[in-house]
Design a protein around this motif. Structure first.
Motif, PDB file in Angstrom:
ATOM      1  N   GLU A   2       0.826  -1.202   0.000  1.00  0.00           N
ATOM      2  CA  GLU A   2       0.000   0.000   0.000  1.00  0.00           C
ATOM      3  C   GLU A   2       0.866   1.261   0.000  1.00  0.00           C
ATOM      4  O   GLU A   2       0.528   2.264  -0.629  1.00  0.00           O
ATOM      5  N   GLU A   3       1.998   1.209   0.691  1.00  0.00           N
ATOM      6  CA  GLU A   3       2.911   2.360   0.743  1.00  0.00           C
ATOM      7  C   GLU A   3       3.507   2.646  -0.635  1.00  0.00           C
ATOM      8  O   GLU A   3       3.671   3.799  -1.019  1.00  0.00           O
ATOM      9  N   ILE A   5       2.125   2.065  -3.507  1.00  0.00           N
ATOM     10  CA  ILE A   5       1.074   2.669  -4.341  1.00  0.00           C
ATOM     11  C   ILE A   5       0.943   4.152  -4.016  1.00  0.00           C
ATOM     12  O   ILE A   5       0.854   4.994  -4.920  1.00  0.00           O
ATOM     13  N   TRP A   6       0.952   4.511  -2.726  1.00  0.00           N
ATOM     14  CA  TRP A   6       0.849   5.921  -2.358  1.00  0.00           C
ATOM     15  C   TRP A   6       2.050   6.723  -2.847  1.00  0.00           C
ATOM     16  O   TRP A   6       1.909   7.864  -3.291  1.00  0.00           O
ATOM     17  N   VAL A   7       3.232   6.142  -2.769  1.00  0.00           N
ATOM     18  CA  VAL A   7       4.433   6.827  -3.277  1.00  0.00           C
ATOM     19  C   VAL A   7       4.311   7.063  -4.781  1.00  0.00           C
ATOM     20  O   VAL A   7       4.625   8.143  -5.285  1.00  0.00           O
ATOM     21  N   VAL A   9       1.509   7.311  -6.517  1.00  0.00           N
ATOM     22  CA  VAL A   9       0.465   8.322  -6.740  1.00  0.00           C
ATOM     23  C   VAL A   9       1.019   9.715  -6.480  1.00  0.00           C
ATOM     24  O   VAL A   9       0.807  10.648  -7.278  1.00  0.00           O
ATOM     25  N   LEU A  10       1.735   9.890  -5.390  1.00  0.00           N
ATOM     26  CA  LEU A  10       2.310  11.201  -5.082  1.00  0.00           C
ATOM     27  C   LEU A  10       3.364  11.611  -6.110  1.00  0.00           C
ATOM     28  O   LEU A  10       3.442  12.775  -6.500  1.00  0.00           O
ATOM     29  N   SER A  12       3.464  10.667  -9.266  1.00  0.00           N
ATOM     30  CA  SER A  12       2.736  11.015 -10.495  1.00  0.00           C
ATOM     31  C   SER A  12       2.093  12.387 -10.383  1.00  0.00           C
ATOM     32  O   SER A  12       2.125  13.186 -11.327  1.00  0.00           O
TER      33      SER A  12
END
Length: 145
Positions: A2-3, A5-7, A9-10, A12
């Motif tokens: 999950e971490e 994916i957040w990295v 997204v941020l 991008s």
């Protein structure tokens, strides 16, 4: 997982914001300013280098310039021609080569520059320099057919 994916997204989102900021800054200038390779004002020659990170500007006082040299280069197969302008100072130092094409002459984006249009562009820049007492030299290969 999950971490990661957040990295992503941020990361991008940061890239998108950066690209949109660059586009905004490029369009906020005068319509013809993006195509200029140089400008002369208040006793200085201001040159522009248009790169991926925006436009960098360098200043040279008119009395420190010995000569401005112009060169020509072409892409493989002579599809398009590009000019290069280099400033030689009186102390012998040389500037980077500032690249320009027919867009400088027409003041709008041109995808293919012919040799004739490049010569007109170079002559226009050289005439502007001569008005301010700056000597210029053209590479003899520019006139080679």
């Amino acid at each position: 997982m999950e971490e990661i994916i957040w990295v992503m997204v941020l990361l991008s989102a940061g890239i998108v914001v950066g690209v949109l900021t660059l586009r905004f800054l490029a369009r906020s200038r005068a319509a013809h300013a993006f195509y200029d390779v140089m400008r002369i004002e208040s006793g200085c020659l201001i040159t522009f280098y248009h790169g991926l990170c925006g436009t960098a500007e360098e200043r040279y006082t008119l009395d420190e310039i010995r000569v401005v040299r112009f060169f020509c280069r072409s892409t493989k197969g002579n599809l398009t021609f590009m000019g290069e302008m280099q400033i030689v100072k009186k102390d012998g130092q040389k500037s980077r080569r500032y690249v320009y094409d027919g867009s400088t002459y027409v003041k709008k984006r041109i995808w293919r520059t012919s040799r004739a249009l490049l010569l007109r562009t170079t002559e226009q820049i050289a005439e502007e320099l001569a008005l301010h007492g700056i000597r210029s030299e053209l590479d003899p290969l520019m006139y080679r057919e």
